[in-house]
Write an enzyme that holds these catalytic residues in place. Sequence first.
Site, PDB file in Angstrom:
ATOM      1  N   CYS A 150      42.987 -39.892   5.077  1.00  0.00           N
ATOM      2  CA  CYS A 150      42.230 -40.517   4.110  1.00  0.00           C
ATOM      3  C   CYS A 150      40.908 -40.774   5.105  1.00  0.00           C
ATOM      4  O   CYS A 150      39.825 -40.723   4.712  1.00  0.00           O
ATOM      5  CB  CYS A 150      42.741 -41.633   3.198  1.00  0.00           C
ATOM      6  SG  CYS A 150      41.620 -42.449   1.951  1.00  0.00           S
ATOM      7  N   CYS A 179      48.400 -45.976  -1.420  1.00  0.00           N
ATOM      8  CA  CYS A 179      47.381 -46.341  -2.937  1.00  0.00           C
ATOM      9  C   CYS A 179      47.946 -45.347  -3.710  1.00  0.00           C
ATOM     10  O   CYS A 179      47.867 -45.952  -4.983  1.00  0.00           O
ATOM     11  CB  CYS A 179      46.231 -46.531  -2.313  1.00  0.00           C
ATOM     12  SG  CYS A 179      45.400 -44.665  -2.053  1.00  0.00           S
TER      13      CYS A 179
END
Length: 373
Positions: free
Chosen positions: A117, A214
């Site tokens: 990410c 997440c």
Amino acid sequence: MNSLDIDKPASATRVVVAMSGGVDSSATAALLKEQGYDVVGVTLQLYDLAASGISPGACRPNTCCAGKDIHDARAVADALGIPHYVLDFEETFRKDVVERFAQSYLAARTPVPCVECNRTVKFRDLLGVARDLGADALATGHYVRRRPGSQGAEMWTGRDPARDQSYFLFATTREQLDFLRFPLGNMVGKDETRAIAARHHLPVAAKRDSQDICFVPDGDYAALVARLHPGAARPGEIVDGAGRVLGRHPGLIHYTIGQRRGLGLGGGPPLYVVALEPESGRVVVGGREDLNCPAVHVEAVNWLGGGETELRVAVKVRSTRPPAPALLRRLPGDRAEVILDEPEQGVAPGQACVFYQGERVLGGGWITPAREA
């Protein structure tokens, strides 16, 4: 030269802050605003819980839940009086982070999606957005330090070892590091960060840290992989080092190197997962001593320093492990071999191996099975 090492007055320096809705990025925005910078907040919409089949009510404590985090980031921006933009990066995030995460499990590797990410969505795409907005820098709430060096910016560990996040940023390129800033890198303890948020009366000052991935707020990684790739959980045999069948398993995606719980093998001496074989679909188990790994093979290495072919370093083979002394050998094709002074246990292909000299980050790469090195 201002406090961000940019040759402009703070008031003439535009800084885009990556605002996740948490206290770290919120405190970063507040600190820069307090110092007189032209601050712009940007929040990325990365995933939709409903579309993923996860109910918001399934989110465990201390996890991100997308809608609330965006709301919190907007509330912080309003409290600070700064512009705030929410950008839809769901498709990019799905392709570059979530799908790679699933593919790693299918290949019997244990991924670190936060690295991907940072490497793609945040430090490639968001950095481009920051430039488009006329920014002089992109700031994040990571606990690392950036220092000028003779060959450009260098990455150093956070001043507080307990909060250092350099393991997750090893893939940051030198070009990206030139543009990035980490205002919290010198903070010691989370209380100092929360004090900044409280001083500015930010609504997230007491918000708990998120600790899980997440896009898997319910913590069920295998279920996510199975949703993306039906049939991925192919049952197979659990065997010992001699190939003797001890039991069966519901799919390799449920296991990682070093795992002890959930093997379902009954009594006897403790057994651990020591290897995963995607070709045969077998889980190989053994005693704790079978987890010892004296050497680590690393691929796709990102170098941030240390030009020697062979050098002494400390390495981290998991984010939760302390750095261990080792000899690092550069190999052709962005590969490296790490010879550990003392064997490490539970070294898992797919995890990152990050190299340090003192507090400086020299780079790192992805752990690969010895047979592929």
